[in-house]
Design a protein around this motif. Structure first.
Motif, PDB file in Angstrom:
ATOM      1  N   PRO B 324       0.808  -1.227   0.000  1.00 14.65           N
ATOM      2  CA  PRO B 324       0.000   0.000   0.000  1.00 14.65           C
ATOM      3  C   PRO B 324       0.837   1.271   0.000  1.00 14.65           C
ATOM      4  N   LYS B 325       2.037   1.186   0.632  1.00 18.80           N
ATOM      5  CA  LYS B 325       2.879   2.396   0.660  1.00 18.80           C
ATOM      6  C   LYS B 325       3.354   2.772  -0.752  1.00 18.80           C
ATOM      7  N   ASP B 326       3.514   1.753  -1.612  1.00 20.44           N
ATOM      8  CA  ASP B 326       3.878   2.036  -3.007  1.00 20.44           C
ATOM      9  C   ASP B 326       2.724   2.721  -3.742  1.00 20.44           C
ATOM     10  N   PHE B 327       1.535   2.231  -3.427  1.00 28.00           N
ATOM     11  CA  PHE B 327       0.335   2.872  -3.998  1.00 28.00           C
ATOM     12  C   PHE B 327       0.285   4.331  -3.570  1.00 28.00           C
ATOM     13  N   ASN B 328       0.580   4.548  -2.285  1.00 24.10           N
ATOM     14  CA  ASN B 328       0.569   5.904  -1.738  1.00 24.10           C
ATOM     15  C   ASN B 328       1.649   6.775  -2.385  1.00 24.10           C
ATOM     16  N   LYS B 329       2.797   6.159  -2.609  1.00 22.91           N
ATOM     17  CA  LYS B 329       3.921   6.878  -3.208  1.00 22.91           C
ATOM     18  C   LYS B 329       3.573   7.358  -4.621  1.00 22.91           C
ATOM     19  N   LYS B 330       2.874   6.504  -5.332  1.00 25.23           N
ATOM     20  CA  LYS B 330       2.566   6.795  -6.729  1.00 25.23           C
ATOM     21  C   LYS B 330       1.370   7.730  -6.888  1.00 25.23           C
TER      22      LYS B 330
END
Lengths: 207, 470
Positions: B324-330
């Motif tokens: 989810p943190k990657d989703f947030n990053k993007k």
């Protein structure tokens, strides 16, 4: 049942604005609200704003709670307006909805707040004439010092005229608890009033 | 008064004043009316639908006006032609006396339509002829009376003129009785009878001459001159034959009928003048990243200027986020919050998020064509691509390590309907009614849509269309 509903049938005219727009009577406003007309909703809101605020002030602990209670109350009024029986006084129905909304808010946010022990209350001799020196705003300000559970019972019983049985059902407490809370609330208020008036007196003397 | 009563009185009578601006704050919390909700939820479809409806209405309106104008032009043309014809008719028919008279005939159109003949004038003429013949006969009989010998010799034949006269009269009476009998045949017979009479007259007169030649030469000359006079009268009478007149009238009447038939105010057939339109398939390589395709329609508002509308259904754009943190990053958004209606809000380990995004676009743009000498022509395009709907197929794994389960759902994020403008310049190839177009374009995005953010602002649009209309 409410003991003193008679004087609540219709709220007094709260304000006198010199408006150019057409003065609608209450039935027209209610019809408009049923048809979800924003103008009618605004009119109803403005007419009953003071009445709703006076109720919310008695149950709210903080200033922001007053607005939340009022907003919840008005939302409920607008959404449940089709349930209103036109044969009854609208003011009484409105008051019931507002009070129940305030109680719902209290149950949601303050029901777990701890009670003040009866032993904590200091018994002071009280003189009836002291209250006459206070304005409604001052009394409401003093009521804020009451714990929410006491304040709810105090307002429901003394101001809104509900019985202990009704209060017990509404607050999900025993009738005895309601009686006890009322008694404690009354004592606390008397104490607060006495303390407040003496402080004011001292303050005036200093000046 | 007790404490409770005093408190109640004070609080019940206390009504705070209205705080200005309270309604403005509160009204935002009121549930929006159904039309606002509808617009919020399907603004893309509504805008697209309204645009298409407006376009169709404009085309219809323009067509109706064109039709009306064409009708008016046709009516005016017919009127002008009729006026010219009428003028010509008068000019041509003033050439002869007969035609000039026949121009007045349209007043008797009903008579002409019934193809009736003016028997009254014919009868009048016959009557005139009869009178003249009677005069002639009388002259002949006078001659015969002058020579008593001749009368006695020609006693048998002298009865004939009277008989012939009675025959003529009989003919006239029959012609009067039955008008339809007075036609070429009867008139011809009539003339034959007259000839017969004249022959007999001539015979009588000849016999008279013979008898006179015995008595005196002067009387012979006088009689001969009278015979000549009689013959000239007969010729005159023959010249006034009715059938000839009739033969002249009928073709004229037919010509008049034809003119009348032409001038009848028949409603001209309505012709729908559809503007030039093209229908076909459109494909767009959006941001040089994903291919979208769909039907397209183009309407020419002017000779070289057209409006184009189409629907583009994109393929799926896949994005992967390990955590989810990657989703947030993007995206700058919380996965749980973004899909809170679908994802369990209890804290749990979420991994391997895959989002497949597809959307429906409505390109609306104008084209301007620059023609060349060949089948190729250049075109300049400008417009926008409205986002109508966005669909996201989301799947992810959730649960403690080793016990993960896959979850999948389809989300429908709110589309940012109007978020871009594009400008392109391309080329068109036209063969008969088939048209092929290829337009590279620049995409100017003024609002970022989270669901589709291509790295490149360029795209390529191609379409194949079939042309209808003029």
């Amino acid at each position: 049942m409410c003991r003193n509903k008679v004087y609540l049938t219709q709220p007094k005219p709260f304000f006198v604005f010199n408006r150019k727009k057409k003065n609608l009577n209450l039935d027209e406003i209610l019809d408009g609200c049923l048809k979800k007309r924003p103008a009618a909703q605004k009119e109803l809101y403005e007419r009953f704003y003071g009445f709703a605020k006076s109720i919310a002030l008695r149950y709210a602990s903080r200033g922001d709670e007053v607005h939340e209670m009022m907003n919840d109350g008005f939302l409920k009024v607008f959404s449940k307006l089709d349930l209103y029986d036109k044969g009854q006084a609208f003011g009484a129905w409105f008051k019931t909805v507002m009070v129940r909304t305030c109680i719902d808010y209290y149950r949601k946010n303050h029901s777990r707040v701890g009670m003040v022990d009866i032993d904590d209350i200091h018994y002071l001799s009280y003189e009836d004439h002291l209250i006459e020196k206070l304005s409604a705003e001052e009394i409401l300000d003093l009521m804020k010092f009451l714990p929410p559970s006491y304040k709810a019972v105090f307002s429901l019983y003394i101001v809104d005229g509900y019985s202990h049985a009704e209060i017990g059902k509404m607050l999900a407490i025993n009738e005895g608890t309601s009686r006890s809370n009322l008694s404690k609330a009354r004592l606390k208020m008397q104490e607060l009033i006495k303390k407040y008036t003496s402080e004011v007196k001292d303050y005036r003397n200093v000046i | 008064m007790s404490f409770d009563k005093k408190i109640r009185e004070k609080l019940v009578n206390h009504i705070p004043k209205y705080d200005s601006g309270s309604w403005e704050n509160f009204s935002k919390m009121l549930p929006a009316p159904w039309y606002t909700k509808l617009f919020q939820n399907s603004s893309g479809w509504i805008v697209g639908g309204l645009s298409t409806t407006a376009l169709l209405f404009t085309i219809y309106n323009a067509n109706t006006k064109t039709e009306l104008l064409n009708d008016e032009i046709t009516t005016l043309k017919i009127q002008i032609e009729n006026t010219i014809q009428a003028d010509n008719k008068i000019i041509t028919k003033t050439d002869t006396v007969y035609i000039t008279r026949q121009i007045e005939k349209p007043v008797y159109l009903t008579q002409l339509a019934e193809k009736d003949f003016d028997f009254e004038s014919a009868n009048n003429k016959i009557e005139t002829l009869t009178k003249k013949i009677a005069v002639l006969n009388r002259r002949v009989s006078d001659k015969t009376q002058l020579n008593g010998d001749t009368i006695s010799r020609t006693n048998q034949t002298s009865e004939k003129p009277a008989n012939s006269e009675s025959k003529i009269e009989q003919k006239i009476s029959t012609s009067r009785g039955n008008k339809k009998d007075v036609k070429d045949g009867s008139i011809a017979q009539h003339s034959v009878d007259l000839n017969g009479i004249d022959d007999m007259d001539t015979k009588n007169s000849t016999s008279g001459i013979e008898s006179k030649s015995v008595s005196s030469n002067d009387s012979y000359i006088d009689q001969k001159s009278r015979i000549n006079e009689a013959k000239s009268i007969e010729e005159e009478l023959n010249n006034a034959e009715l059938p000839k007149e009739k033969a002249t009238i009928i073709p004229e009447l037919k010509a008049l009928e034809n003119i009348i038939a032409k001038t009848d105010p028949e409603e001209p057939k309505k012709k729908i003048n559809w503007p030039k339109m093209r229908f076909g398939l459109n494909s767009d390589y959006l941001g040089l990243k994903v291919l979208a395709t769909g039907p397209t329609a183009e309407v020419f508002l002017a000779d070289k200027f057209s409006f184009n509308a189409s629907a583009l259904f994109s393929g799926q754009i896949e994005t992967k986020h390990p955590f989810p943190k990657d989703f947030n990053k993007k995206t700058g958004k919380e996965f749980n919050q973004e899909f809170r209606n679908y994802v369990d809000q209890k804290p749990a380990l979420i991994e391997n998020i895959t989002i497949k995004t597809s959307f429906v676009k409505l390109p609306l743009y104008f084209n301007y064509y620059i023609n060349t000498w060949s089948r190729f022509s250049f075109m300049v395009s400008a417009g926008t691509k409205l986002d109508l709907s966005v669909y996201q197929d989301v799947d992810y794994f959730v649960g403690p390590f080793g016990q993960q389960i896959k979850r999948k759902f389809e989300a429908k994020p709110k589309a940012k309907t109007f978020n871009n403008l594009f400008y392109g310049m391309g080329v068109q190839y036209k063969y008969k009614n088939f048209v092929g177009q290829l337009t590279p374009y620049f995409d100017f995005t003024f609002r970022n849509a989270d669901y589709f953010r291509p790295k490149k602002n360029f795209g390529l649009n191609g379409s194949l269309k079939f042309e209808f209309g003029k």
